[in-house]
Design an enzyme around this catalytic site. Structure first.
Site, short mmCIF file in Angstrom:
data_model
loop_
_atom_site.label_atom_id
_atom_site.label_comp_id
_atom_site.label_asym_id
_atom_site.label_seq_id
_atom_site.Cartn_x
_atom_site.Cartn_y
_atom_site.Cartn_z
N HIS A 223 0.85 -1.19 0.00
CA HIS A 223 0.00 0.00 0.00
C HIS A 223 0.89 1.25 0.00
CE1 HIS A 223 1.09 -0.50 4.26
NE2 HIS A 223 0.93 0.81 4.37
N ASP A 225 0.77 5.20 1.86
CA ASP A 225 0.07 5.81 2.99
C ASP A 225 -0.76 7.01 2.56
OD1 ASP A 225 1.18 3.92 4.66
OD2 ASP A 225 2.73 5.25 5.48
N HIS A 280 4.80 0.12 0.00
CA HIS A 280 5.52 -0.72 0.96
C HIS A 280 4.62 -1.83 1.49
CE1 HIS A 280 3.72 2.72 3.07
NE2 HIS A 280 3.65 1.97 4.17
N ARG A 289 6.93 -9.02 15.84
CA ARG A 289 7.50 -7.72 15.47
C ARG A 289 6.49 -6.64 15.79
NH1 ARG A 289 7.17 -4.34 10.84
NH2 ARG A 289 9.04 -3.06 10.68
#
Ligand SMILES: C=C1C[C@]23C[C@@]1(O)CC[C@H]2[C@@]12CCC[C@@](C)(C(=O)O1)[C@H]2[C@@H]3C(=O)O
Ligand SMILES: O=C(O)CCC(=O)C(=O)O
Ligand SMILES: [Fe+2]
Length: 343
Positions: A223, A225, A280, A289
């Site tokens: 996607h 941002d 990204h 994580r």
């Protein structure tokens, strides 16, 4: 609360669009298996990552502008965010994601309402498969949702998140001023930058639980941002990849003390496509994580109009529109939003 509170408000959230009880799942369910799609495959990540810039370097502004053009993302040191605060955010987020799933579900984000609360990424309905992810979004006051998680013990969490948000706001606005100057926009003439009214600010706590079959799962799907700028704190575990023309998916290796800065869609439109809104994704990992993303966008009625000049091109690549209108288009067309507004 700002235009981003309306992001993806009409996407069709189905009952399956809630996080799993990941701790009790030992094999990857079919609902979470992402098939490799040629260039989208998580393997083949070789190229060196985006630049590391020291904000204290006298040449920082030039390096930042260069990174905006070539990568749309860079890592930053010398940013002035106290290490202790970054550690506190990490430990408060760990405390949150360690809660039993029934407790987290009490703060579930409600569809169509503001973005605050617990849940899968709001872009989930655009994909057939589900992401290996749980998130907690803070927009506006963190208190109401935090009270649902810890009825008697929410103050420490809220104070840390508000302090962090304030520090990131100052840093973000420093970066925006640098980038505006390169676009020949006088930051002193931008009312919202001076008065902070109507801004959209969101803090997203991301958790990618330990995955039993990481090569077939997806942490966050590709996607860009919906922001002007996003500031990201990554924990020690790597997983973020950015797409770079000619190189494919490139890992953004966490660097102790550094933060990752990426441009979003609004800087791409303002710069007439010269600054990259970086695509990204986050791959799933064998160990848990965490990451924390701070999204900053101008007020809903701010008119985003491509800057025209010799450097940025004399012909507008995108039509002029308001932040609010773009947020609506993104919610409907997602990855195609920029091509929808292309001239
Ligand atoms: C501030 C925002 C950006 C975001 C949409 C939102 O209104 C709240 C959640 C944000 C987030 C975080 C995970 C990835 C992402 C694509 C998503 O699904 O929700 C982003 C959204 C975005 O940048 O469009
Ligand atoms: O987890 C990461 O490193 C990135 C998360 C992200 O892309 C987002 O929250 O928009
Ligand atoms: Fe993102």
């Amino acid at each position: 609360m700002g235009a981003l509170a309306e992001s993806y408000k009409d996407t069709l959230l189905e009952p399956q669009h809630i996080p799993l009880d990941y701790g009790s799942v030992h094999t990857l369910p079919d609902s979470h298996v992402w098939l490799d799609e040629s260039d989208e495959s998580p393997s083949g990540v070789h190229s060196t990552g985006p630049p590391l810039i020291d904000l204290g370097n006298p040449d920082a502004a030039r390096l930042i502008i260069q990174a905006c053009e070539t990568w749309g993302v860079f890592q930053l040191i010398g940013h002035g965010i106290p290490t202790k605060l970054m550690e506190d955010v990490l430990s408060e987020a760990e405390k949150l994601f360690d809660l039993p799933v029934d407790q987290k579900m009490k703060a579930l984000r409600s569809p169509g309402a503001s973005q605050s609360g617990y849940g899968l990424p709001p872009i989930s309905p655009f994909f057939e498969k589900l992401m290996w992810h749980e998130g907690y979004h803070i927009m506006g006051s963190p208190i109401d949702h935090a009270k649902l998680l810890w009825p008697n013990d929410y103050q420490g969490f809220c104070d840390t998140m508000v302090h962090y948000r304030n520090q990131l706001k100052a840093l973000t606005e420093q970066l925006i001023r640098i980038i505006f100057k390169s676009l020949n926009i006088n930051p002193e003439e931008v009312a919202w930058l001076k008065e902070s009214q109507g801004l959209s600010i969101g803090l997203q706590l991301n958790c990618y639980p330990a995955c039993p079959d990481p090569t077939r799962a997806m942490g966050i799907a590709p996607h860009t941002d919906t922001s002007l700028i996003t500031i990201l704190q990554q924990s020690k575990v790597s997983g973020l990849q950015v797409f770079k023309e000619g190189a494919g998916w490139v890992l953004v290796q966490p660097i102790p003390g550094a933060i990752t800065v990426n441009l979003g869609d609004f800087f791409h439109i303002l710069s007439n496509g010269v600054f990259t809104t970086v695509r990204h994704r986050v791959v799933a990992t064998q160990v848990r994580r965490l990451s924390f993303a701070y999204f900053y966008a101008p007020p809903g009625d701010f008119i985003v109009s491509p800057v025209l000049s010799k450097d940025f091109g004399e012909v507008p690549r995108y039509r002029t529109l308001s932040v609010k209108e773009f947020v609506g288009i993104k919610g409907k067309h997602f990855e195609k939003a920029l091509s929808v507004i292309q001239n």
